[in-house]
Design a protein around this motif. Structure first.
Motif, PDB file in Angstrom:
ATOM      1  N   VAL A  24      25.079  31.361  37.219  1.00 53.09           N
ATOM      2  CA  VAL A  24      25.021  32.763  36.823  1.00 53.09           C
ATOM      3  C   VAL A  24      25.028  33.519  38.146  1.00 53.09           C
ATOM      4  CG1 VAL A  24      23.646  34.555  35.720  1.00 53.09           C
ATOM      5  CG2 VAL A  24      23.668  32.219  34.763  1.00 53.09           C
ATOM      6  N   VAL A  25      26.121  34.219  38.414  1.00 48.34           N
ATOM      7  CA  VAL A  25      26.278  34.912  39.690  1.00 48.34           C
ATOM      8  C   VAL A  25      26.166  36.413  39.445  1.00 48.34           C
ATOM      9  CG1 VAL A  25      27.802  35.368  41.650  1.00 48.34           C
ATOM     10  CG2 VAL A  25      27.778  33.095  40.580  1.00 48.34           C
ATOM     11  N   GLN A  26      25.248  37.024  40.174  1.00 43.36           N
ATOM     12  CA  GLN A  26      25.018  38.452  40.027  1.00 43.36           C
ATOM     13  C   GLN A  26      25.402  39.174  41.316  1.00 43.36           C
ATOM     14  OE1 GLN A  26      21.057  39.338  38.688  1.00 43.36           O
ATOM     15  NE2 GLN A  26      21.613  41.392  38.048  1.00 43.36           N
ATOM     16  N   CYS A  27      25.937  40.380  41.130  1.00 42.88           N
ATOM     17  CA  CYS A  27      26.219  41.275  42.246  1.00 42.88           C
ATOM     18  C   CYS A  27      25.823  42.661  41.753  1.00 42.88           C
ATOM     19  CB  CYS A  27      27.696  41.230  42.631  1.00 42.88           C
ATOM     20  SG  CYS A  27      28.112  42.286  44.038  1.00 42.88           S
ATOM     21  N   GLY A  28      24.691  43.153  42.233  1.00 40.78           N
ATOM     22  CA  GLY A  28      24.150  44.394  41.698  1.00 40.78           C
ATOM     23  C   GLY A  28      23.753  44.181  40.250  1.00 40.78           C
ATOM     24  N   ASP A  29      24.278  45.014  39.361  1.00 30.77           N
ATOM     25  CA  ASP A  29      23.950  44.867  37.944  1.00 30.77           C
ATOM     26  C   ASP A  29      25.094  44.212  37.162  1.00 30.77           C
ATOM     27  OD1 ASP A  29      25.772  46.921  38.057  1.00 30.77           O
ATOM     28  OD2 ASP A  29      24.663  48.263  36.715  1.00 30.77           O
ATOM     29  N   ARG A  30      25.980  43.526  37.864  1.00 29.52           N
ATOM     30  CA  ARG A  30      27.135  42.892  37.225  1.00 29.52           C
ATOM     31  C   ARG A  30      27.094  41.376  37.408  1.00 29.52           C
ATOM     32  NH1 ARG A  30      31.155  46.048  35.501  1.00 29.52           N
ATOM     33  NH2 ARG A  30      30.979  48.273  35.877  1.00 29.52           N
ATOM     34  N   TYR A  31      27.846  40.699  36.517  1.00 27.64           N
ATOM     35  CA  TYR A  31      27.864  39.239  36.487  1.00 27.64           C
ATOM     36  C   TYR A  31      29.295  38.745  36.655  1.00 27.64           C
ATOM     37  CZ  TYR A  31      23.205  40.014  34.811  1.00 27.64           C
ATOM     38  OH  TYR A  31      21.903  40.430  34.715  1.00 27.64           O
ATOM     39  N   LEU A  32      29.437  37.674  37.415  1.00 29.38           N
ATOM     40  CA  LEU A  32      30.747  37.102  37.723  1.00 29.38           C
ATOM     41  C   LEU A  32      31.241  36.241  36.565  1.00 29.38           C
ATOM     42  CD1 LEU A  32      32.875  36.575  40.081  1.00 29.38           C
ATOM     43  CD2 LEU A  32      31.636  34.441  40.397  1.00 29.38           C
ATOM     44  N   ASP A  75      37.358  38.397  49.239  1.00 33.13           N
ATOM     45  CA  ASP A  75      37.509  36.942  49.366  1.00 33.13           C
ATOM     46  C   ASP A  75      37.603  36.247  48.012  1.00 33.13           C
ATOM     47  OD1 ASP A  75      34.881  37.485  48.655  1.00 33.13           O
ATOM     48  OD2 ASP A  75      34.017  35.955  49.958  1.00 33.13           O
ATOM     49  N   LEU A  76      37.670  36.991  46.930  1.00 35.20           N
ATOM     50  CA  LEU A  76      37.715  36.398  45.597  1.00 35.20           C
ATOM     51  C   LEU A  76      39.159  36.151  45.164  1.00 35.20           C
ATOM     52  CD1 LEU A  76      34.949  38.503  43.841  1.00 35.20           C
ATOM     53  CD2 LEU A  76      34.792  36.118  44.574  1.00 35.20           C
ATOM     54  N   SER A  77      39.570  34.908  45.260  1.00 30.21           N
ATOM     55  CA  SER A  77      40.909  34.491  44.854  1.00 30.21           C
ATOM     56  C   SER A  77      40.848  33.002  44.557  1.00 30.21           C
ATOM     57  CB  SER A  77      41.915  34.773  45.973  1.00 30.21           C
ATOM     58  OG  SER A  77      43.200  34.364  45.578  1.00 30.21           O
ATOM     59  N   PRO A  78      40.991  32.600  43.296  1.00 37.50           N
ATOM     60  CA  PRO A  78      40.791  31.201  42.932  1.00 37.50           C
ATOM     61  C   PRO A  78      41.732  30.258  43.674  1.00 37.50           C
ATOM     62  CG  PRO A  78      41.837  32.396  41.132  1.00 37.50           C
ATOM     63  CD  PRO A  78      41.459  33.398  42.167  1.00 37.50           C
ATOM     64  N   ILE A  79      41.188  29.126  44.109  1.00 39.48           N
ATOM     65  CA  ILE A  79      42.032  28.087  44.705  1.00 39.48           C
ATOM     66  C   ILE A  79      42.262  26.955  43.716  1.00 39.48           C
ATOM     67  CG2 ILE A  79      41.392  28.647  47.075  1.00 39.48           C
ATOM     68  CD1 ILE A  79      39.448  26.312  47.043  1.00 39.48           C
ATOM     69  N   ASP A  80      41.639  27.058  42.574  1.00 38.28           N
ATOM     70  CA  ASP A  80      41.757  26.066  41.513  1.00 38.28           C
ATOM     71  C   ASP A  80      42.760  26.585  40.490  1.00 38.28           C
ATOM     72  OD1 ASP A  80      41.345  24.473  39.221  1.00 38.28           O
ATOM     73  OD2 ASP A  80      39.270  24.103  39.782  1.00 38.28           O
ATOM     74  N   GLU A  81      43.766  25.789  40.166  1.00 41.80           N
ATOM     75  CA  GLU A  81      44.794  26.217  39.206  1.00 41.80           C
ATOM     76  C   GLU A  81      44.247  26.423  37.797  1.00 41.80           C
ATOM     77  OE1 GLU A  81      46.442  21.809  37.871  1.00 41.80           O
ATOM     78  OE2 GLU A  81      47.755  23.163  38.943  1.00 41.80           O
ATOM     79  N   GLU A  82      43.012  26.008  37.572  1.00 44.90           N
ATOM     80  CA  GLU A  82      42.397  26.184  36.260  1.00 44.90           C
ATOM     81  C   GLU A  82      42.004  27.642  36.004  1.00 44.90           C
ATOM     82  OE1 GLU A  82      39.020  23.570  36.024  1.00 44.90           O
ATOM     83  OE2 GLU A  82      40.234  21.779  36.161  1.00 44.90           O
ATOM     84  N   ILE A  83      41.914  28.450  37.061  1.00 40.39           N
ATOM     85  CA  ILE A  83      41.395  29.815  36.948  1.00 40.39           C
ATOM     86  C   ILE A  83      42.530  30.835  37.082  1.00 40.39           C
ATOM     87  CG2 ILE A  83      39.763  31.502  37.901  1.00 40.39           C
ATOM     88  CD1 ILE A  83      38.498  28.914  36.658  1.00 40.39           C
ATOM     89  N   GLY A  84      42.559  31.791  36.142  1.00 41.04           N
ATOM     90  CA  GLY A  84      43.596  32.813  36.170  1.00 41.04           C
ATOM     91  C   GLY A  84      43.139  34.129  36.758  1.00 41.04           C
ATOM     92  N   GLU A  85      41.877  34.484  36.538  1.00 45.72           N
ATOM     93  CA  GLU A  85      41.385  35.793  36.963  1.00 45.72           C
ATOM     94  C   GLU A  85      39.874  35.712  37.193  1.00 45.72           C
ATOM     95  OE1 GLU A  85      41.305  40.352  35.138  1.00 45.72           O
ATOM     96  OE2 GLU A  85      42.451  38.800  34.104  1.00 45.72           O
ATOM     97  N   ILE A  86      39.373  36.609  38.034  1.00 44.07           N
ATOM     98  CA  ILE A  86      37.947  36.697  38.342  1.00 44.07           C
ATOM     99  C   ILE A  86      37.541  38.156  38.192  1.00 44.07           C
ATOM    100  CG2 ILE A  86      36.176  36.385  40.122  1.00 44.07           C
ATOM    101  CD1 ILE A  86      38.246  34.495  41.525  1.00 44.07           C
ATOM    102  N   LYS A  87      36.373  38.403  37.575  1.00 45.97           N
ATOM    103  CA  LYS A  87      35.901  39.787  37.524  1.00 45.97           C
ATOM    104  C   LYS A  87      34.389  39.825  37.345  1.00 45.97           C
ATOM    105  CE  LYS A  87      36.944  40.641  32.613  1.00 45.97           C
ATOM    106  NZ  LYS A  87      37.710  41.529  31.715  1.00 45.97           N
ATOM    107  N   PHE A  88      33.832  40.980  37.722  1.00 47.08           N
ATOM    108  CA  PHE A  88      32.419  41.248  37.496  1.00 47.08           C
ATOM    109  C   PHE A  88      32.304  42.146  36.273  1.00 47.08           C
ATOM    110  CE2 PHE A  88      32.279  39.939  41.899  1.00 47.08           C
ATOM    111  CZ  PHE A  88      31.113  39.189  41.942  1.00 47.08           C
ATOM    112  N   VAL A  89      31.340  41.836  35.417  1.00 49.64           N
ATOM    113  CA  VAL A  89      31.166  42.587  34.171  1.00 49.64           C
ATOM    114  C   VAL A  89      29.703  42.960  33.984  1.00 49.64           C
ATOM    115  CG1 VAL A  89      33.138  41.457  33.039  1.00 49.64           C
ATOM    116  CG2 VAL A  89      30.838  40.494  32.780  1.00 49.64           C
TER     117      VAL A  89
END
Length: 149
Positions: A9-17, A111-125
């Motif tokens: 569970v990754v948090q940045c401020g009040d958002r979650y990765l 620096d958020l850019s997946p190096i694993d082909e399993e991942i399509g997108e990354i976002k904080f919500v």
């Protein structure tokens, strides 16, 4: 057979990765399975991992491309679930037991850019967005009980 895994569970401020998982590569035939689901970063522990902490940092790096994470805590409770019947024979496991960590993202987002082909997108919500889009109910229930209580 139980697959031993780690998650964060990754948090940045009040958002979650969250990561958008597009493929499961851990199959017995090595071909992979196409999927499309939002989840927290998590994955199987590998033989070369020296510890669960090392395994979760490796997974975070593979799925986000970043090493800008600080592990803050390891949860006592694990996420445990049975794989769907149609997946069991393909991946060779009946269930998964995931040791969960709490981490903070300390990067600037560049620096958020997946190096694993399993991942399509990354976002904080936000917490509300998390509940709406995360695919696995076990993950949502884990956060409701252990993070948002």
């Amino acid at each position: 057979m139980i697959r031993i895994a780690v998650g964060a569970v990754v948090q940045c401020g009040d958002r979650y990765l969250l990561v958008n998982k597009k493929k499961i590569n851990d199959t017995q035939n090595g071909e992979g399975i196409e999927i499309d689901e939002w989840d927290i970063p998590k994955g199987g522990v590998k033989e070369q991992d020296q510890s669960l902490e090392e395994a979760v940092l490796r997974e975070l790096h593979e799925e986000t491309g970043s090493s800008s994470f600080e592990l803050k805590d390891k949860f006592e409770e694990k996420i445990v679930f049975d794989f769907p019947v149609e997946l069991k024979s393909i991946i060779g496991f009946d269930k998964q037991e995931t040791t969960m960590f709490f981490a903070e993202y300390v990067g600037d987002g560049g620096d958020l850019s997946p190096i694993d082909e399993e991942i399509g997108e990354i976002k904080f919500v936000t917490e509300e967005e998390f509940v709406e889009i995360v695919h696995h109910c076990e993950t949502v229930e884990f956060l409701k009980k252990n993070v948002w209580n």
